[in-house]
Motif scaffolding. Structure first.
Motif, PDB file in Angstrom:
ATOM      1  N   ASN A 198     -76.985  84.915   4.547  1.00  0.00           N
ATOM      2  CA  ASN A 198     -76.623  85.543   5.819  1.00  0.00           C
ATOM      3  C   ASN A 198     -77.204  84.786   7.017  1.00  0.00           C
ATOM      4  N   GLU A 199     -77.322  83.466   6.907  1.00  0.00           N
ATOM      5  CA  GLU A 199     -77.815  82.641   7.997  1.00  0.00           C
ATOM      6  C   GLU A 199     -76.625  82.089   8.780  1.00  0.00           C
ATOM      7  N   LEU A 200     -76.788  82.081  10.062  1.00  0.00           N
ATOM      8  CA  LEU A 200     -75.705  81.609  10.919  1.00  0.00           C
ATOM      9  C   LEU A 200     -75.532  80.115  10.752  1.00  0.00           C
ATOM     10  N   LEU A 201     -74.303  79.703  10.492  1.00  0.00           N
ATOM     11  CA  LEU A 201     -74.013  78.295  10.296  1.00  0.00           C
ATOM     12  C   LEU A 201     -73.344  77.664  11.519  1.00  0.00           C
ATOM     13  N   GLY A 202     -72.730  78.463  12.353  1.00  0.00           N
ATOM     14  CA  GLY A 202     -72.073  77.897  13.522  1.00  0.00           C
ATOM     15  C   GLY A 202     -71.091  78.860  14.145  1.00  0.00           C
ATOM     16  N   TYR A 203     -70.384  78.374  15.177  1.00  0.00           N
ATOM     17  CA  TYR A 203     -69.436  79.188  15.919  1.00  0.00           C
ATOM     18  C   TYR A 203     -68.041  78.597  15.819  1.00  0.00           C
ATOM     19  N   THR A 204     -67.091  79.368  16.245  1.00  0.00           N
ATOM     20  CA  THR A 204     -65.727  78.855  16.295  1.00  0.00           C
ATOM     21  C   THR A 204     -65.602  77.872  17.454  1.00  0.00           C
ATOM     22  N   GLU A 205     -64.530  77.131  17.475  1.00  0.00           N
ATOM     23  CA  GLU A 205     -64.310  76.189  18.553  1.00  0.00           C
ATOM     24  C   GLU A 205     -64.007  76.919  19.859  1.00  0.00           C
ATOM     25  N   ASN A 206     -64.296  76.244  21.018  1.00  0.00           N
ATOM     26  CA  ASN A 206     -63.984  76.812  22.331  1.00  0.00           C
ATOM     27  C   ASN A 206     -62.481  76.944  22.507  1.00  0.00           C
ATOM     28  N   THR A 207     -62.107  77.919  23.279  1.00  0.00           N
ATOM     29  CA  THR A 207     -60.701  78.093  23.621  1.00  0.00           C
ATOM     30  C   THR A 207     -60.579  78.429  25.098  1.00  0.00           C
ATOM     31  N   GLY A 208     -59.458  78.137  25.713  1.00  0.00           N
ATOM     32  CA  GLY A 208     -59.266  78.425  27.135  1.00  0.00           C
ATOM     33  C   GLY A 208     -59.327  77.183  27.987  1.00  0.00           C
ATOM     34  N   GLY A 209     -59.285  77.394  29.314  1.00  0.00           N
ATOM     35  CA  GLY A 209     -59.251  76.283  30.257  1.00  0.00           C
ATOM     36  C   GLY A 209     -60.554  76.122  31.007  1.00  0.00           C
ATOM     37  N   SER A 210     -60.459  75.625  32.256  1.00  0.00           N
ATOM     38  CA  SER A 210     -61.646  75.295  33.049  1.00  0.00           C
ATOM     39  C   SER A 210     -62.137  76.441  33.926  1.00  0.00           C
ATOM     40  N   GLU A 211     -61.412  77.549  33.990  1.00  0.00           N
ATOM     41  CA  GLU A 211     -61.819  78.674  34.818  1.00  0.00           C
ATOM     42  C   GLU A 211     -61.200  79.957  34.310  1.00  0.00           C
ATOM     43  N   THR A 212     -61.744  81.091  34.811  1.00  0.00           N
ATOM     44  CA  THR A 212     -61.175  82.397  34.509  1.00  0.00           C
ATOM     45  C   THR A 212     -60.355  82.835  35.708  1.00  0.00           C
ATOM     46  N   ARG A 213     -59.113  83.205  35.527  1.00  0.00           N
ATOM     47  CA  ARG A 213     -58.253  83.526  36.658  1.00  0.00           C
ATOM     48  C   ARG A 213     -57.133  84.466  36.239  1.00  0.00           C
ATOM     49  N   PRO A 214     -56.616  85.262  37.182  1.00  0.00           N
ATOM     50  CA  PRO A 214     -55.437  86.087  36.913  1.00  0.00           C
ATOM     51  C   PRO A 214     -54.163  85.281  37.165  1.00  0.00           C
ATOM     52  N   VAL A 215     -53.030  85.862  36.839  1.00  0.00           N
ATOM     53  CA  VAL A 215     -51.751  85.252  37.190  1.00  0.00           C
ATOM     54  C   VAL A 215     -51.694  85.133  38.709  1.00  0.00           C
ATOM     55  N   ASN A 216     -51.251  83.993  39.240  1.00  0.00           N
ATOM     56  CA  ASN A 216     -51.302  83.801  40.687  1.00  0.00           C
ATOM     57  C   ASN A 216     -50.306  82.753  41.146  1.00  0.00           C
ATOM     58  N   ARG A 217     -50.136  82.696  42.466  1.00  0.00           N
ATOM     59  CA  ARG A 217     -49.404  81.625  43.139  1.00  0.00           C
ATOM     60  C   ARG A 217     -50.174  81.236  44.390  1.00  0.00           C
ATOM     61  N   THR A 218     -49.973  80.004  44.838  1.00  0.00           N
ATOM     62  CA  THR A 218     -50.734  79.518  45.980  1.00  0.00           C
ATOM     63  C   THR A 218     -50.062  79.887  47.305  1.00  0.00           C
TER      64      THR A 218
END
Length: 263
Positions: A236-256
């Motif tokens: 029951n020893e931690l061996l590691g984590y899953t790979e990162n997912t997502g982009g460079s920031e957290t954001r809602p749906v948007n337009r400029t």
């Protein structure tokens, strides 16, 4: 009957001559008492009557063409009184007994209204526009530019140095820079987002949370349709984590869009 337009003013061809100006002298008591009615001997001289009609027509022509009278250096403007400035813009008096202060070149006496008196905006107001064209007269892009305090006195009176970020002299101030960021309402005593200074920057983040890890995932096998959060060995020893997912920031749906500020 229908009124006539004020395209022409009474005695407009002689308004520069003395006979159209002498009646304005303070020493002429008639400007206070007027003429006695019904007596031919007291009828106004032609020059005086021409000046009176010319003055009325000039004032009405200004109202008809500009919506308000043009500014006059000897006129006394009350609090909130509007005028049409020599620079072709509209102003509103912000002091009582306002006289001799050219709205185009003095600060502290007038509020700049813009090319339209009924624009409804004051210096420091924001506007969000659905294009990226050059701002119209009276507006600037919120791009963090450094401005002269003297050249944009009314805007400086409104926002001061709130948006300064370094590099400004004592004669300058900086516009807010809203490029690429979301705007958030100031807490102003609310318990939400409290403790922040007005205009301060806030980096993106995720609210603190945790994911449940099941202790029975010893020697964890991939779950159907995905992988568990972490893998454990038989001890029951931690061996590691899953790979990162997502982009460079957290954001809602948007337009400029573009943000402008009134100066």
């Amino acid at each position: 009957m229908a009124r006539q337009p004020f395209n022409n003013r009474w005695a407009q061809g002689v308004e520069s001559q003395d006979n159209l100006n002498t009646f304005k002298a303070p020493g002429d008591v008639r400007i206070n008492s007027g003429w006695e009615g019904g007596q031919d001997k007291d009828a106004p001289p032609a020059g005086h009557e021409n000046w009176w009609h010319n003055r009325v027509d000039t004032g009405l022509q200004g109202v008809e063409r500009n919506g308000v009278m043009s500014w006059h250096p000897q006129a006394i403007y009350g609090m909130g009184a509007p005028t049409y400035g020599p620079d072709g813009n509209y102003y509103e008096s912000i002091v009582a007994d306002n006289t001799g202060n050219n709205p185009s070149s003095t600060a502290g006496f007038w509020r700049y209204c813009g090319p339209s008196f009924f624009s409804g905006h004051v210096p420091g107001d924001l506007k969000m526009v659905a294009h990226n064209n050059i701002p119209t007269a009276g507006w600037l892009k919120c791009n963090g530019a450094i401005l002269s305090r003297a050249s944009y006195a009314l805007l400086f009176d409104s926002i001061g140095t709130i948006w300064n970020s370094g590099g400004e002299t004592s004669l300058q101030f900086r516009l807010p820079d809203f490029r690429g960021v979301f705007l958030r309402g100031f807490s102003d005593g609310s318990s939400i987002d409290s403790g922040r200074a007005f205009g301060s920057f806030q980096a993106d983040e995720l609210k603190s949370h945790r994911h449940e890890l099941r202790s029975d995932l010893i020697g964890a096998q991939p779950l159907q349709g995905g992988t568990p959060d972490a893998r454990f060995n038989q001890a029951n020893e931690l061996l590691g984590y899953t790979e990162n997912t997502g982009g460079s920031e957290t954001r809602p749906v948007n337009r400029t869009v573009s943000y402008w500020i009134k100066y």
